[in-house]
Design a protein around this motif. Structure first.
Motif, PDB file in Angstrom:
ATOM      1  N   GLN A   1      -7.299   5.561  -0.382  1.00  0.00           N
ATOM      2  CA  GLN A   1      -7.259   4.422  -1.297  1.00  0.00           C
ATOM      3  C   GLN A   1      -6.001   4.448  -2.153  1.00  0.00           C
ATOM      4  OE1 GLN A   1      -9.982   1.626  -2.052  1.00  0.00           O
ATOM      5  NE2 GLN A   1      -7.824   1.179  -2.111  1.00  0.00           N
ATOM      6  N   GLU A   2      -5.599   5.623  -2.645  1.00  0.00           N
ATOM      7  CA  GLU A   2      -4.396   5.738  -3.466  1.00  0.00           C
ATOM      8  C   GLU A   2      -3.165   5.321  -2.665  1.00  0.00           C
ATOM      9  OE1 GLU A   2      -1.911   8.967  -6.217  1.00  0.00           O
ATOM     10  OE2 GLU A   2      -3.598   9.647  -5.003  1.00  0.00           O
ATOM     11  N   ARG A   3      -3.071   5.782  -1.414  1.00  0.00           N
ATOM     12  CA  ARG A   3      -1.909   5.446  -0.587  1.00  0.00           C
ATOM     13  C   ARG A   3      -1.825   3.939  -0.359  1.00  0.00           C
ATOM     14  NH1 ARG A   3      -0.511   4.237   4.367  1.00  0.00           N
ATOM     15  NH2 ARG A   3      -2.655   4.292   5.137  1.00  0.00           N
ATOM     16  N   GLU A   4      -2.968   3.324  -0.085  1.00  0.00           N
ATOM     17  CA  GLU A   4      -2.984   1.884   0.153  1.00  0.00           C
ATOM     18  C   GLU A   4      -2.614   1.110  -1.103  1.00  0.00           C
ATOM     19  OE1 GLU A   4      -6.793   0.879   1.683  1.00  0.00           O
ATOM     20  OE2 GLU A   4      -6.608   2.182   3.457  1.00  0.00           O
ATOM     21  N   TRP A   5      -3.180   1.511  -2.233  1.00  0.00           N
ATOM     22  CA  TRP A   5      -2.876   0.816  -3.481  1.00  0.00           C
ATOM     23  C   TRP A   5      -1.403   0.942  -3.854  1.00  0.00           C
ATOM     24  CZ3 TRP A   5      -7.882   2.589  -6.361  1.00  0.00           C
ATOM     25  CH2 TRP A   5      -8.860   1.593  -6.231  1.00  0.00           C
ATOM     26  N   MET A   6      -0.842   2.142  -3.726  1.00  0.00           N
ATOM     27  CA  MET A   6       0.554   2.325  -4.115  1.00  0.00           C
ATOM     28  C   MET A   6       1.488   1.506  -3.231  1.00  0.00           C
ATOM     29  SD  MET A   6       1.012   6.253  -5.379  1.00  0.00           S
ATOM     30  CE  MET A   6       2.631   5.823  -5.991  1.00  0.00           C
ATOM     31  N   THR A   7       1.081   1.279  -2.001  1.00  0.00           N
ATOM     32  CA  THR A   7       1.886   0.443  -1.109  1.00  0.00           C
ATOM     33  C   THR A   7       1.782  -1.026  -1.514  1.00  0.00           C
ATOM     34  OG1 THR A   7       1.537   1.994   0.712  1.00  0.00           O
ATOM     35  CG2 THR A   7       2.297  -0.216   1.294  1.00  0.00           C
ATOM     36  N   GLN A   8       0.604  -1.423  -1.986  1.00  0.00           N
ATOM     37  CA  GLN A   8       0.370  -2.827  -2.325  1.00  0.00           C
ATOM     38  C   GLN A   8       0.893  -3.198  -3.716  1.00  0.00           C
ATOM     39  OE1 GLN A   8      -3.854  -3.312  -1.902  1.00  0.00           O
ATOM     40  NE2 GLN A   8      -3.854  -2.687   0.254  1.00  0.00           N
ATOM     41  N   LEU A   9       0.842  -2.264  -4.669  1.00  0.00           N
ATOM     42  CA  LEU A   9       1.212  -2.573  -6.051  1.00  0.00           C
ATOM     43  C   LEU A   9       2.711  -2.841  -6.167  1.00  0.00           C
ATOM     44  CD1 LEU A   9      -0.939   0.101  -7.924  1.00  0.00           C
ATOM     45  CD2 LEU A   9      -1.434  -2.327  -7.637  1.00  0.00           C
ATOM     46  N   GLN A  10       3.043  -4.043  -6.594  1.00  0.00           N
ATOM     47  CA  GLN A  10       4.440  -4.425  -6.762  1.00  0.00           C
ATOM     48  C   GLN A  10       4.643  -4.879  -8.202  1.00  0.00           C
ATOM     49  OE1 GLN A  10       6.719  -4.151  -4.229  1.00  0.00           O
ATOM     50  NE2 GLN A  10       5.096  -3.295  -2.940  1.00  0.00           N
ATOM     51  N   ALA A  11       4.979  -3.975  -9.079  1.00  0.00           N
ATOM     52  CA  ALA A  11       5.179  -4.290 -10.492  1.00  0.00           C
ATOM     53  C   ALA A  11       6.275  -3.381 -11.039  1.00  0.00           C
ATOM     54  CB  ALA A  11       3.882  -4.104 -11.278  1.00  0.00           C
ATOM     55  N   PRO A  12       7.074  -3.862 -11.985  1.00  0.00           N
ATOM     56  CA  PRO A  12       8.215  -3.066 -12.479  1.00  0.00           C
ATOM     57  C   PRO A  12       7.826  -1.780 -13.193  1.00  0.00           C
ATOM     58  CG  PRO A  12       7.914  -5.050 -13.804  1.00  0.00           C
ATOM     59  CD  PRO A  12       7.027  -5.196 -12.621  1.00  0.00           C
ATOM     60  N   TYR A  13       6.583  -1.703 -13.718  1.00  0.00           N
ATOM     61  CA  TYR A  13       6.186  -0.531 -14.486  1.00  0.00           C
ATOM     62  C   TYR A  13       5.170   0.348 -13.746  1.00  0.00           C
ATOM     63  CZ  TYR A  13       8.483  -3.296 -18.076  1.00  0.00           C
ATOM     64  OH  TYR A  13       9.408  -4.023 -18.774  1.00  0.00           O
ATOM     65  N   ILE A  14       5.122   0.194 -12.433  1.00  0.00           N
ATOM     66  CA  ILE A  14       4.235   1.009 -11.596  1.00  0.00           C
ATOM     67  C   ILE A  14       5.053   1.596 -10.452  1.00  0.00           C
ATOM     68  CG2 ILE A  14       2.250   0.970 -10.045  1.00  0.00           C
ATOM     69  CD1 ILE A  14       1.070  -1.259 -11.754  1.00  0.00           C
ATOM     70  N   VAL A  15       4.877   2.897 -10.198  1.00  0.00           N
ATOM     71  CA  VAL A  15       5.598   3.543  -9.102  1.00  0.00           C
ATOM     72  C   VAL A  15       5.153   2.935  -7.778  1.00  0.00           C
ATOM     73  CG1 VAL A  15       5.975   5.717  -7.879  1.00  0.00           C
ATOM     74  CG2 VAL A  15       5.952   5.682 -10.383  1.00  0.00           C
ATOM     75  N   ARG A  16       6.110   2.591  -6.970  1.00  0.00           N
ATOM     76  CA  ARG A  16       5.828   1.877  -5.720  1.00  0.00           C
ATOM     77  C   ARG A  16       5.689   2.847  -4.553  1.00  0.00           C
ATOM     78  NH1 ARG A  16      10.108  -2.292  -2.909  1.00  0.00           N
ATOM     79  NH2 ARG A  16       8.730  -3.122  -1.291  1.00  0.00           N
ATOM     80  N   GLY A  17       4.688   2.626  -3.709  1.00  0.00           N
ATOM     81  CA  GLY A  17       4.526   3.412  -2.492  1.00  0.00           C
ATOM     82  C   GLY A  17       5.460   2.926  -1.400  1.00  0.00           C
ATOM     83  N   LEU A  18       5.991   3.861  -0.588  1.00  0.00           N
ATOM     84  CA  LEU A  18       6.992   3.514   0.423  1.00  0.00           C
ATOM     85  C   LEU A  18       6.577   3.903   1.834  1.00  0.00           C
ATOM     86  CD1 LEU A  18      10.186   4.743  -1.509  1.00  0.00           C
ATOM     87  CD2 LEU A  18       9.244   2.428  -1.460  1.00  0.00           C
TER      88      LEU A  18
END
Length: 745
Positions: free
Chosen positions: A60-77
């Motif tokens: 779930q964490e991996r999926e969320w980090m990939t989906q979250l696109q915000a300037p103040y959140i670390v982005r998944g790659l």
């Protein structure tokens, strides 16, 4: 996890190590791109249920980090790097077939590391606190409203920093291992989070909602501002939760008093912080809704008109963070002040604020070097004093304050009593054994006191130097050699008036001679006009004498201001570690690295405090500082008198000019009457600028007199100017022996 290099990707170093996994830094040698990878470690102590739950959270964490696109959140790659590299990492992952989490790399470390720096033992600077709260507030709202996610593990360790190439510092939220979807109709019941940051309802009931993130942000805000956690973090979990449940709505902190064996509930932040009073007052009020123990009402306020609760958690914080807070240091009292400025606030409004809080009625504003403004103007608004880039008043490129203020009625500054934190008064000389948590509190209080006194000294010394530079600049603007400057206007007007008076006297004399030749004796008439002419000459002589005095005192004030501005004493004292703050920080670093016994730690604090008090007396009451303030204040006050003399003289010259013009008209008119009465018809009176001559003719009498009264003034002005220049040359030859130190009334 046995890692090496893969294709262009090279392993650089380990970034972090936790109980469940670790984080590594990788760099692409071809593109220069840097990424971070997060991997799980082997753990044989987990049950099968725990393993399943951990795997689910990881996915779930991996999926969320990939989906979250915000300037103040670390982005998944994970979806943006080469599949071959992901496969390589997965092969070496202890929890195959789970993919390691690939994410953007933030090169500034995490917020926990910043708080652990000894210089931040009393919390961060206000501008950093503002930046962090701004970032986290937007990150949380994005998660709650756009993604329907609650983080559930907000803490400084999960806030990372990226230093951008343009110099900006960006704070980003990371680690979504405990995050969960927000449910509409049910309360979550799993106990997750980190002690001291997790909301009380999670610990004692396990029933909660997304307001757990509000609580955690309130705890983080408190810690950022003073370096301490608010609710007796040294105590057992049961005592923490029990006392939180006892706290009233306005309570934002709980401490323990070991002397009286009780817990103390506080509505204010401890004084050991680096916040401005304006920001602190507002954030304390916001903390009451962020740290509301009732998770149903947390983050809301009651609207009196409707009796309904409205979510103000974000809007209240936005208003606070948007404030323009002007930091001011008042020289005669050696005190910092802070005022919120608005676009609508006038200069008069600001003066009233200063008068209300400081008692200063006649203030003199001093702008630090580099300020967009140079000298005070009546066209300014209060907001013009604010400098966005100078909010970090502990940055090496920023002055201690955005504005310095002096009281024009003061010639001596006041040394107030030092601000000694209450913990030093209560425990510094304690005879009983001091627990470790209280020792740290005493060290924090000691560090605050030393830092506060050092900042006060630096601000005062910096203010005095800026005062001298300001006076040098203001006096220089009066330079007689620069056209359009007040002193030049004064000297020009004085010289011009000298010529006009001489012209008037010569006109009277020429007319008297002409009357004597053509009409006869007119002594009574001319005696009256000679009295007026001599009065003009006396007045201009008085002003000429004042001009010499003005010139001398102008040069004296400029010389004294220049000498003060370049005095090395200011820089030496400003850069001196007068109160041994750096030495005490080295002690704190030692305490962090090795175990130092309690007695030595307490003794180090005691030594530092008493040394500071002794040195403070020597530094702030030194004859050098007293003379510097007195001298530069006197230069300012005397220059004010000088400007008044010039202004008054210009008004006198204007009035004299009007009188002289009217007298010339009156004299002209009466001479015409005399000539008409004498029936002079064939003789014309003229003036060539040197001598009187008579011409035969039948010209109009009024034209004759007009020619007489328009005596050529240019040669006369040149003559007078030459005399004045010669006076200045003679004055300069004797200036070393004849320049005064003060101006008389």
């Amino acid at each position: 996890m046995n890692l090496g290099s893969f294709g262009p990707w090279q392993l650089k170093r380990q970034l972090g190590l936790g109980g469940f996994g670790d984080v590594h830094l990788w760099q692409n040698l071809e593109t220069g791109q840097e990424i971070a990878t997060k991997s799980l470690k082997e753990n044989a102590n987990l049950s099968q249920d725990e393993i399943v739950k951990l795997q689910q959270r990881w996915q779930q964490e991996r999926e969320w980090m990939t989906q979250l696109q915000a300037p103040y959140i670390v982005r998944g790659l994970n979806d943006l790097v080469e599949p071959q590299f992901i496969a390589y990492l997965t092969e070496r992952h202890a929890w195959r077939p789970l993919q390691p989490i690939v994410m953007e790399y933030c090169n500034g470390g995490d917020l926990r590391a910043q708080l652990q720096l000894v210089q931040n033992i009393n919390g961060l600077a206000e501008f950093k606190v503002r930046e962090i709260l701004h970032a986290l507030r937007h990150a949380i709202e994005f998660l709650h409203t756009k993604c329907r996610i609650e983080h559930r593990d907000l803490k400084p360790d999960n806030v990372v920093i990226h230093n951008a190439t343009d110099g900006r510092r960006i704070y980003k939220l990371t680690d979504f291992g405990f995050a969960r979807n927000i449910t509409e109709n049910t309360m979550l019941k799993s106990i997750v989070g980190t002690r001291n940051y997790v909301a009380p309802e999670v610990l004692d009931t396990a029933h909660y909602k997304n307001t757990v993130d509000y609580w955690s942000l309130g705890i983080i805000a408190f810690e950022l501002m003073c370096g301490n956690l608010p609710f007796i973090p040294h105590q057992q979990l049961y005592d923490i939760v029990t006392n939180i449940r006892k706290k009233k709505e306005k309570c934002i902190a709980i401490t323990e008093d070991i002397n009286e064996l009780k817990y103390v509930f506080h509505e204010k932040m401890p004084i050991e912080n680096r916040m401005s009073k304006v920001f602190l007052t507002n954030i304390e009020d916001w903390l009451t809704i962020a740290l509301d123990q009732n998770y149903h009402t947390r983050g809301t306020r009651l609207v009196p008109e409707t009796k309904e609760r409205v979510l103000t958690f974000y809007t209240d914080l936005d208003r606070i963070l948007a404030q323009k807070v002007l930091t001011v240091f008042v020289l005669p009292t050696l005190k910092f002040y802070a005022w919120e400025l608005t676009e609508q606030m006038t200069l008069l409004d600001f003066r009233e604020l200063v008068k209300r809080d400081t008692g200063i009625e006649d203030m003199f504003c001093i702008f630090p070097t580099g300020h967009p403004r140079t000298v005070l103007s009546h066209t300014y608004r209060a907001i013009d004093f604010f400098v966005e880039e100078w909010q970090n008043n502990r940055d090496s490129d920023s002055p201690p304050a955005m504005l310095y203020i002096d009281d024009m009625k003061c010639r001596e500054y006041q040394v107030t009593q030092p601000e000694i934190p209450v913990n030093l008064k209560k425990y510094l000389n304690a005879r009983k054994e001091i627990p470790n948590w209280l020792l740290r509190t005493i060290e924090q209080s000691t560090h605050f006191m030393l830092g506060n006194e050092q900042l006060q000294l630096e601000a005062f010394v910096s203010g005095l130097k800026e005062y001298a530079l300001t006076m040098e600049h203001e006096i220089f603007q009066f330079d007689a050699e620069e056209k359009g400057r007040p002193l030049q206007q004064y000297f020009t007007a004085l010289t011009d008036m000298h010529g006009r008076v001489e012209q008037f006297c010569m006109s009277v004399e020429a007319a008297q001679r002409a009357c004597l030749t053509q009409i006869g004796n007119c002594d009574n008439f001319f005696n009256q006009w000679w009295a007026k002419a001599w009065k003009f000459k006396e007045d201009i002589a008085t002003l000429n004498g004042l001009k010499t005095k003005v010139s001398r005192y102008y040069k004296s004030g400029l010389r004294r201001a220049k000498e003060m501005a370049v005095n090395p004493f200011f820089d030496q004292l400003k850069n001196k570690d007068a109160y041994k703050l750096l030495e005490f920080r080295r002690h704190l670093e030692t305490v962090q690295k090795v175990r130092v016994n309690e007695k030595e730690r307490l003794e180090a604090c005691k030594t530092a405090v008493y040394a500071c008090l002794g040195e403070r007396e020597n530094a702030l009451k030194s004859p050098h500082l007293k003379f510097a303030y007195s001298d530069i204040s006197s230069v300012n006050q005397e220059f004010l008198k000088l400007r008044n003399i010039v202004d008054n003289s210009l008004r006198q010259l204007e009035e004299m000019g009007n009188n002289l013009t009217q007298s010339t008209i009156d004299f002209h008119t009466k001479i015409i009457d005399i000539y008409k009465g004498g029936k002079v018809q064939s003789t014309k009176l003229a003036q060539d600028g040197v001598s009187t001559k008579f011409l035969n003719g039948n010209a109009d009498v009024e034209n004759s007199i007009s020619e007489l009264l328009h005596y050529p003034v240019t040669p006369l002005i040149e003559e007078v100017t030459g005399m004045i220049v010669q006076m200045d040359i003679e004055e300069d030859m004797n200036k070393n022996n004849d320049l005064p130190a003060t101006i008389n009334e």
